[in-house]
Write an enzyme that holds these catalytic residues in place. Structure first.
Site, PDB file in Angstrom:
ATOM      1  N   LYS A 135      -3.093   0.660   5.091  1.00 35.74           N
ATOM      2  CA  LYS A 135      -2.833   1.707   4.099  1.00 35.74           C
ATOM      3  C   LYS A 135      -3.276   3.100   4.514  1.00 35.74           C
ATOM      4  O   LYS A 135      -3.348   4.018   3.688  1.00 35.74           O
ATOM      5  CB  LYS A 135      -3.447   1.370   2.718  1.00 35.74           C
ATOM      6  CG  LYS A 135      -3.181  -0.022   2.222  1.00 35.74           C
ATOM      7  CD  LYS A 135      -1.798  -0.522   2.509  1.00 35.74           C
ATOM      8  CE  LYS A 135      -0.720   0.150   1.678  1.00 35.74           C
ATOM      9  NZ  LYS A 135       0.640  -0.305   2.162  1.00 35.74           N
ATOM     10  N   HIS A 187      -3.368  -3.802  13.037  1.00 30.41           N
ATOM     11  CA  HIS A 187      -4.468  -3.511  12.104  1.00 30.41           C
ATOM     12  C   HIS A 187      -5.769  -4.133  12.624  1.00 30.41           C
ATOM     13  O   HIS A 187      -6.760  -4.188  11.899  1.00 30.41           O
ATOM     14  CB  HIS A 187      -4.174  -4.105  10.723  1.00 30.41           C
ATOM     15  CG  HIS A 187      -3.102  -3.391   9.960  1.00 30.41           C
ATOM     16  ND1 HIS A 187      -3.003  -2.026   9.907  1.00 30.41           N
ATOM     17  CD2 HIS A 187      -2.088  -3.866   9.190  1.00 30.41           C
ATOM     18  CE1 HIS A 187      -1.964  -1.688   9.147  1.00 30.41           C
ATOM     19  NE2 HIS A 187      -1.392  -2.787   8.709  1.00 30.41           N
ATOM     20  N   SER A 211      -4.865   2.472  -2.556  1.00 27.72           N
ATOM     21  CA  SER A 211      -3.564   2.133  -1.976  1.00 27.72           C
ATOM     22  C   SER A 211      -3.492   0.632  -1.664  1.00 27.72           C
ATOM     23  O   SER A 211      -2.483  -0.033  -1.927  1.00 27.72           O
ATOM     24  CB  SER A 211      -3.354   2.958  -0.706  1.00 27.72           C
ATOM     25  OG  SER A 211      -2.083   2.717  -0.163  1.00 27.72           O
TER      26      SER A 211
HETATM   27  P1  A3P Z   1      -0.164   5.282  -1.264  1.00 26.94           P
HETATM   28  O1  A3P Z   1      -0.217   3.837  -1.665  1.00 26.94           O
HETATM   29  O2  A3P Z   1      -1.443   6.003  -1.562  1.00 26.94           O
HETATM   30  O3  A3P Z   1       1.018   6.009  -1.807  1.00 26.94           O
HETATM   31  P2  A3P Z   1       0.555   2.069   5.545  1.00 26.94           P
HETATM   32  O4  A3P Z   1       1.846   2.495   6.136  1.00 26.94           O
HETATM   33  O5  A3P Z   1      -0.601   2.155   6.499  1.00 26.94           O
HETATM   34  O6  A3P Z   1       0.645   0.760   4.846  1.00 26.94           O
HETATM   35  O7  A3P Z   1       0.161   3.162   4.438  1.00 26.94           O
HETATM   36  C1  A3P Z   1       0.879   3.265   3.233  1.00 26.94           C
HETATM   37  C2  A3P Z   1       0.391   4.496   2.495  1.00 26.94           C
HETATM   38  O8  A3P Z   1       0.876   5.652   3.200  1.00 26.94           O
HETATM   39  C3  A3P Z   1       0.955   4.595   1.083  1.00 26.94           C
HETATM   40  O9  A3P Z   1      -0.017   5.320   0.338  1.00 26.94           O
HETATM   41  C4  A3P Z   1       2.221   5.409   1.312  1.00 26.94           C
HETATM   42  O10 A3P Z   1       2.732   6.028   0.163  1.00 26.94           O
HETATM   43  C5  A3P Z   1       1.672   6.433   2.303  1.00 26.94           C
HETATM   44  N1  A3P Z   1       2.737   7.111   3.053  1.00 26.94           N
HETATM   45  C6  A3P Z   1       3.714   6.551   3.797  1.00 26.94           C
HETATM   46  N2  A3P Z   1       4.535   7.503   4.270  1.00 26.94           N
HETATM   47  C7  A3P Z   1       4.060   8.686   3.812  1.00 26.94           C
HETATM   48  C8  A3P Z   1       4.491  10.045   3.939  1.00 26.94           C
HETATM   49  N3  A3P Z   1       5.589  10.370   4.622  1.00 26.94           N
HETATM   50  N4  A3P Z   1       3.766  11.001   3.327  1.00 26.94           N
HETATM   51  C9  A3P Z   1       2.668  10.687   2.615  1.00 26.94           C
HETATM   52  N5  A3P Z   1       2.205   9.427   2.459  1.00 26.94           N
HETATM   53  C10 A3P Z   1       2.903   8.432   3.049  1.00 26.94           C
END
Ligand code: A3P
Length: 298
Positions: free
Chosen positions: A64, A126, A156
């Protein structure tokens, strides 16, 4: 029975998962001191024997932290112009395979990584730093570590666990503290590691792309950079079926969308003052290294 390992092509985001017979969530267990699930430890020997190449790029994160965001930035920087059809037809999680994952009836992340036709190969993990296959260090592969502050990571992750039936309770990949600190320490001795922060990406994505390019030795034209910066905004990635995880059967976006909020500071909507105070106390105890600093607002 509809099984969560069905191929993505048969999945439709509007499928009502409440009607499906779903497998139980996997059990969390202690694996060499880290809480893990069988989906990421099952092929352990094979993962450990992964043959990294010198030009591989490993994107490492605690879940996340913005893994998908940085994966997509790199994919566009490297292949946006040479292989535009990849962006249009292959979801990001296949373009950038998840090294340690092995879900039933699906190719393992390691196999997908082995078979990647691109150079460089972009690979996601991860794993805490001590579990990374040794060939990455031996080959001096470039590594990008993305870190996100503990509170927003927790929020998240909480929502992700609600919508993803392969997530155990409470969380996999162990302690956030061990993860971000372990990778930070590694950076002191392994120079091919670029350690970056989600909060910096939110603050100025263009600047962070410049830093990534300088680490990777890339020099995109202003036009190309503009194209990448525009492609990776939260709204564009949320609307893009190849980056919003809508093709992944184990995720129920009705419960909580994968592209959820994309903000710094959403923790304030979840943590009460009574929860925040002991959290801060515990944080101070565990984050002893003064050089590793996180921002919980920008
Ligand atoms: P949130 O749940 O706070 O919205 P991962 O890819 O490591 O699983 O992380 C997912 C998190 O990154 C989510 O956070 C997602 O919304 C956020 N995320 C993914 N793409 C993004 C972007 N272009 N800009 C901002 N946040 C992004």
């Amino acid at each position: 029975m509809q099984h969560y390992s069905m191929t993505p092509s048969t999945f439709d985001q509007d499928l009502d998962m409440s009607q499906m017979e779903l497998p139980p969530r996997p059990t969390l267990f202690d694996f060499h001191g880290v809480s893990m699930i069988k989906h990421v430890t099952e092929n352990w020997d094979s993962i450990q024997n992964f043959k990294a190449r010198p030009d591989d790029i490993l994107i490492a994160t605690y879940p996340k932290a913005g893994t998908t965001w940085v994966s997509y930035i790199l994919d566009l920087l490297y292949f946006g112009q040479t292989f535009p059809e990849r962006q249009a037809s292959i979801p990001i999680h296949e373009r950038v395979p998840f090294l340690e994952i092995s879900a039933p009836s699906r190719p393992s992340g390691k196999d997908l990584a082995d078979q990647l036709p691109t150079t460089p190969r972009l690979i996601k993990t991860h794993l805490p730093v001590q579990f990374v296959p040794k060939s990455f260090w031996e080959q001096n592969s470039r590594i990008i570590y993305v870190a996100r502050n503990a509170k927003d990571s927790a929020v998240s992750y909480f929502h992700f666990n609600r919508m993803n039936i392969t997530q155990p309770e409470p969380v996999v990949f162990g302690s956030w503290y061990d993860h971000v600190n372990g990778w930070w320490e590694k950076k002191q001795t392994y120079s091919n590691l670029h350690y970056m922060f989600y909060e910096d990406l939110i603050e100025d994505c263009g600047r962070e792309i410049d830093r990534l390019c300088s680490f990777l030795g890339l020099s995109p034209s202003a036009e190309e950079k503009e194209r990448v910066t525009n492609g990776v905004t939260f709204d564009n990635m949320k609307a893009n079926k190849m980056t919003n995880y809508s093709s992944v059967p184990v995720m129920n976006h009705r419960v909580s969308p994968f592209m959820r909020k994309g903000k710094v500071g959403d923790w304030k909507n979840h943590f009460t003052v009574a929860q925040d105070e002991p959290f801060e106390e515990d944080y101070k105890q565990k984050m002893k290294n003064p050089t590793l600093k996180f921002r919980t607002e920008v």
